[in-house]
Design an enzyme around this catalytic site. Structure first.
Site, PDB file in Angstrom:
ATOM      1  N   SER A 185      37.862  31.806  45.076  1.00  0.00           N
ATOM      2  CA  SER A 185      38.492  30.992  44.059  1.00  0.00           C
ATOM      3  C   SER A 185      37.716  29.702  43.779  1.00  0.00           C
ATOM      4  O   SER A 185      37.999  29.039  42.777  1.00  0.00           O
ATOM      5  CB  SER A 185      39.924  30.654  44.462  1.00  0.00           C
ATOM      6  OG  SER A 185      39.924  29.943  45.657  1.00  0.00           O
ATOM      7  N   SER A 190      37.101  32.271  49.773  1.00  0.00           N
ATOM      8  CA  SER A 190      36.934  31.545  48.524  1.00  0.00           C
ATOM      9  C   SER A 190      35.816  30.520  48.461  1.00  0.00           C
ATOM     10  O   SER A 190      35.568  29.982  47.392  1.00  0.00           O
ATOM     11  CB  SER A 190      38.254  30.858  48.154  1.00  0.00           C
ATOM     12  OG  SER A 190      39.206  31.832  47.788  1.00  0.00           O
ATOM     13  N   LYS A 212      36.788  20.590  44.201  1.00  0.00           N
ATOM     14  CA  LYS A 212      37.649  21.662  43.680  1.00  0.00           C
ATOM     15  C   LYS A 212      38.993  21.042  43.317  1.00  0.00           C
ATOM     16  O   LYS A 212      39.529  20.215  44.076  1.00  0.00           O
ATOM     17  CB  LYS A 212      37.825  22.712  44.771  1.00  0.00           C
ATOM     18  CG  LYS A 212      38.651  23.929  44.376  1.00  0.00           C
ATOM     19  CD  LYS A 212      38.635  24.939  45.519  1.00  0.00           C
ATOM     20  CE  LYS A 212      39.336  26.234  45.128  1.00  0.00           C
ATOM     21  NZ  LYS A 212      39.272  27.234  46.202  1.00  0.00           N
TER      22      LYS A 212
END
Lengths: 488, 487
Positions: free
Chosen positions: B160, B184, B85
């Site tokens: 997210s 997330s 990420k």
């Protein structure tokens, strides 16, 4: 209407740790800009603080030295504000309130006041990180621009806050002197004001004499010398009194002292109070200082100045002003005591340390830790003077050589053949010679001009390159000059 | 090129691939090339990658292959492609946090989790899209465009860590790291049909993780199966002296004893999570998942967590605490030292322009919320009060775990919603998190494991929660569900 000043101080002192408070960057002065940095003190995305244990110990040590209560649990908070020299946009600091305890509370420092002493009480000591430096000076930066050096970011500081117990600029001066001495004595700070190790903020107000309320206070920020602090306070108090006496009102404001112009001016852009949105620092765990740790640090608190002063008086029988000079710097006092421990006589040692030792440090611009003449060496030198091996005058040259080379006094004396000449018969011969060569001066001496003894002493010293034992020479000269028995 | 039979390499599980690479059956280079081939064909549609690391990845793969051939020791993830990420700092590789304000930021250091991956000889293949600064539940808040759900490109992958889950589900990578602050990892894992685990707070170092909410953030594994997630967790977990909030506890081998099963365990169902608002298909899938656990010998019982599982309290507390901390964490993005800068007439002007143009709408919204919640006069009513509610939430879970070994719950009220469906009303979006935020507030671990599919073919995840540092128990239960439902 007579007014009296009411002063409280907030002092920031840089801790003498090896590395910064939340990262492993070393603490140093005068490096190339932005060279002592890492992700943590630069505030890079993702960086996290880790508390420096040595910094906590230093803070505990000074807290103990001034009689604070060390809180068993305290924590750090974020003080949020924007400024280019604050990389994270917040400063990790501590706070005091109903919910928050700083590292240490209470305590006080005694200062001379009137004919006695008084205690200036402390509110708290807390830890925080320093910010960087902004450089606006047109000498370095194009007009309209500023530059930032973050080397100083993360340097460990303590903030020490007093109650408004200080009643005059002189008292402020004494307080700061004593505080600075305590900080250097305990090794907590190097206390070098020129390097910005200690910065002083003051809150000053006035009130009618005899009342106990507090007037509107004005803040003076960032004074970097104890003398400037006193001067700034004098000016501000005068201004406030003048204003009050002519019907003016004191408005709360923040001022900066300009030492070059000896003037105070308002700090631009400072509002009455910023909202720092304090909240507990989530990246750090609370600081737990248990009694075991406190006691361990307590054992490292050295003999403090007032105790040392008392002991010097009773153990060495020195005068108060001598003691003050000797104990001003703890390492000088340590040196003195080492010389006495090595067998030297206290009074003579005091003269030597106050005189030649301190002067040598000044001339060479060194700290006593760098002095090559060791305490044992100085003790031996004093012994040699006492034994008459060398004269006191010669001894000073020997000391200079010891300071330069680190050689022992014996080695210096031997190498340079400086041993005192005390052999009476040898000196007697010289005396006879000198008298024979200066009969006219002899006559004048004998007619009453006793001061001319100095001339003859000078001649003897010249002939012996200063090594004649003065007492012996003096005695023989007098004898020969006065009883007229000079061998031709 | 050696012929490879069976499933394409990039679709295989990590735990098989490690063995194949070690035995020389395949090379890491082949695997990495397969991965990049897949990325090239699917990335335009999914928009999962912000930055690709192809040259360096191939080089690392070849290095691993050489060491394997020479019989030299290699790490537990040797040659395995892992995507990160774009919130984890990678030395020398662009790290944007999904934001314009870091569009040019190349970190000079690796996050600890990244360093550990490198030590394990994983091959880092690129940086994954995300909601900007991890603020979002749908991966629609990125300055680099939204990510699409591989099961239905008109729908969101969750957020997210949307791309972390989408990329794994689409076989663009074998493993991925995501981060979880309010759900997330778990939410996108559920929406994309992947396994996603949020470790106990303090289990994995946050050093080098671009901070959103410091007391809630955790890095965690996203994978296609439970064993792979365990393998990845093994590598990243453990104490880090650079992170004062990381905990010094030994790391078990999370892959050991995965087959242990759940016989004799008590699993609680929080009543508050099964009330109104839960989509019927999701409810059915969850019940089926719970049923699997019951069949496997677990005792299922209802439990009550009045504060923790009450959406009003937990979501409110989360959004006050998270935005408060975020408002402070994002102050450093000021254009002075790194990142994008918009020139201004003076300092304040420069700050305002830089941050106004550099941050997206949702980020600005949360900074404002958080600043407000911390400000003088409001701190006690908001931030302090929320922290007190947090203590009650933590106690609710502690109480529940006195009678239960695990808890089971939905991950989200619905399967993946459509792109643009919830963006008009931020509060609607925030309610996607009702089943996940209290887990972060309490600091306990949680995993999402696929347990069903909606009528429209959209994955549904079952959430399992455990006491602090009991990730092994979580993974064993997740393994039971997975093995039963994907046979």
């Amino acid at each position: 209407m007579k007014y009296e000043p009411v002063i409280g101080l907030e002092v920031h002192a840089q801790l003498a740790t090896r590395t910064k408070i939340f990262c492993g960057c070393s603490v140093s002065f005068g490096d190339e800009a932005n060279s002592r940095t890492c992700p943590v003190c630069l505030g890079l995305p993702g960086a996290l603080p880790v508390l420096n244990r040595e910094a906590v110990e230093h803070a505990i040590r000074i807290a103990l030295a001034v009689g604070c209560t060390v809180q068993e649990r305290s924590r750090f908070l974020r003080k949020n504000y924007f400024y280019p020299d604050l990389p994270k946009g917040y400063q990790i600091s501590q706070f005091q309130s109903n919910e928050e305890m700083p590292l240490a509370t209470g305590g006080g420092i005694d200062i001379p006041s009137g004919n006695g002493t008084k205690t200036v009480r402390l509110i708290r000591i807390h830890m925080e990180e320093d910010a960087g430096k902004s450089i606006h000076d047109e000498a370095f930066v194009p007009d309209g621009e500023s530059m930032v050096d973050v080397n100083r970011c993360g340097v460990p500081l303590i903030e020490l806050v007093t109650e408004p117990d200080i009643a005059s600029p002189d008292e402020a001066y004494h307080f700061m002197s004593r505080l600075r001495q305590l900080l250097t004595y305990t090794g907590v700070s190097e206390g070098d004001m020129e390097k910005g190790h200690i910065r002083i903020d003051a809150n000053v107000s006035i009130r009618p004499v005899g009342t106990s309320g507090l007037g509107t206070k004005v803040e003076i920020k960032n004074m970097n010398s104890i003398r400037n602090c006193r001067r700034a306070l004098e000016l501000e108090i005068m201004r406030q009194i003048d204003s009050s006496e002519t019907g003016g009102e004191i408005i709360q404001q923040t001022l900066l002292f300009d030492p070059d112009r000896s003037r105070l001016r308002p700090m631009r852009g400072k509002e009455s109070s910023d909202d720092y949105r304090y909240f507990p620092e989530p990246d750090l765990v609370p600081v737990v200082v248990d009694p075991v740790w406190v006691n361990r640090v307590r054992a490292t608190v050295p003999e403090l100045p007032h105790a040392r002063r008392a002991r010097f008086a009773s153990a060495y029988g020195l005068r108060a002003d001598q003691i003050d000079t000797l104990i001003a710097d703890r390492k000088v006092a340590d040196y003195y005591e080492a010389v006495v421990s090595a067998g030297a006589e206290p009074a003579a040692t005091a003269n030597w340390v106050q005189g030649d030792v301190l002067r040598t440090l000044n001339e060479r611009k060194i700290d006593i830790a760098e002095l090559k003449a060791t305490p044992e060496g100085l003790a031996a030198l004093l012994e040699m003077i006492g034994a008459g091996t060398i004269s006191a005058n010669i001894a000073r040259d020997v000391f200079a050589k010891m300071a330069e080379t680190g050689a022992s006094p014996e080695a210096v004396v031997e190498r340079q053949g400086l041993a005192q000449i005390s052999d009476a018969s040898h000196i007697e011969g010289l005396v006879d010679k000198v008298i024979a060569e200066h009969t006219d001066v002899v006559d004048r001496y004998r007619s009453g001009d006793r001061k001319l003894l100095g001339f003859f002493m000078g001649q003897i010293m010249k002939a012996t390159r200063g090594q004649a034992n003065p007492k012996v020479a003096n005695q023989l000269l007098r004898q020969k000059l006065e009883d007229g028995t000079a061998r031709a | 090129m050696v012929a490879v039979y069976g499933k394409p390499l990039n679709e295989r599980p990590a735990h098989e691939l490690t063995a194949s690479i070690l035995s020389g059956k395949i090379t890491s280079r082949q695997l990495v090339e397969a991965v990049f081939h897949c990325i090239r064909t699917t990335n335009p549609a999914l928009n999962t990658y912000i930055t690709l690391n192809e040259t360096e990845a191939i080089r690392k793969a070849e290095e691993i292959d050489a060491r394997v051939s020479a019989g030299d020791p290699v790490g537990p993830l040797a040659g395995i492609p892992v995507a990160l990420k774009d919130l984890l700092c990678t030395r020398g590789l662009l790290t944007t946090a999904g934001s314009r304000i870091l569009a040019n930021f190349i970190p000079p250091y690796d996050a600890t989790a990244v360093a550990r991956l490198r030590e394990a000889d994983a091959v880092i293949i690129g940086k994954l899209n995300l909601d900007e600064f991890a603020m979002g539940s749908s991966n629609e808040n990125s300055a680099y465009g939204p990510v699409r759900n591989p099961h239905d490109p008109t729908r969101v992958p969750g957020g997210s860590s949307g791309a972390s889950a989408a990329s794994v589900a689409a076989n663009q990578t074998v493993l991925a790291l995501g981060t979880d602050t309010g759900g997330s990892i778990r939410l996108p894992a559920s929406f994309c049909g992947a396994v996603g685990l949020k470790p106990t707070y303090g289990r994995v170092s946050r050093y080098g993780l671009v901070a959103y909410a410091s007391s809630l953030d955790q890095i965690g594994p996203v994978a296609r199966n439970v064993r792979d997630a365990a393998l990845l967790l093994n590598v990243i977990a453990g104490h880090d002296p650079r992170d004062s909030t990381s905990v010094d506890l030994p790391v078990p081998d999370y892959t050991a004893g995965l087959e242990t099963g759940v016989a004799g365990l008590t699993i609680g169902l929080p009543a508050g999570y099964f009330g109104q608002g839960l989509d019927n298909e999701v409810r059915a899938a969850i019940i089926e998942g719970v049923g699997v656990l019951r069949e496997a010998g677990a005792e299922i019982r209802e439990v009550d967590l009045p504060v923790a599982c009450h959406p009003a309290y937990s979501v409110a507390a989360y959004y006050i605490i998270a935005t408060g901390e975020a408002s402070s964490n994002l102050s450093r993005y000021d254009g002075i030292k790194y990142g994008s800068r918009a020139e201004g007439d003076d300092l304040i002007d420069m700050y305002c322009r830089t941050r106004s143009t550099g941050f997206g709408e949702e980020v600005k919204r949360r900074i404002m919320l958080g600043t407000y919640a911390l400000s003088a006069g409001y701190y006690d009513a908001y931030y302090l009060k929320a922290q007190k509610v947090r203590t009650l939430i933590k106690r609710d879970f502690e109480g529940a775990f006195e009678s239960c070994d695990l808890l089971a719950a939905p991950v989200s009220p619905t399967p993946a919603f459509r792109i643009g469906e919830k963006t008009r009303d931020p509060l609607q979006m925030y309610l996607s998190d009702i089943y996940t935020v209290s887990v972060n507030l309490a600091g306990i671990p949680g995993v999402s494991v696929p347990c069903g599919v909606s009528a429209e073919g959209l994955p549904i995840g079952l959430q399992l929660l455990g006491p602090a540092f009991k990730e092994d128990r979580l993974l064993r239960a997740a393994y039971v569900v997975e093995q039963e439902l994907t046979r």
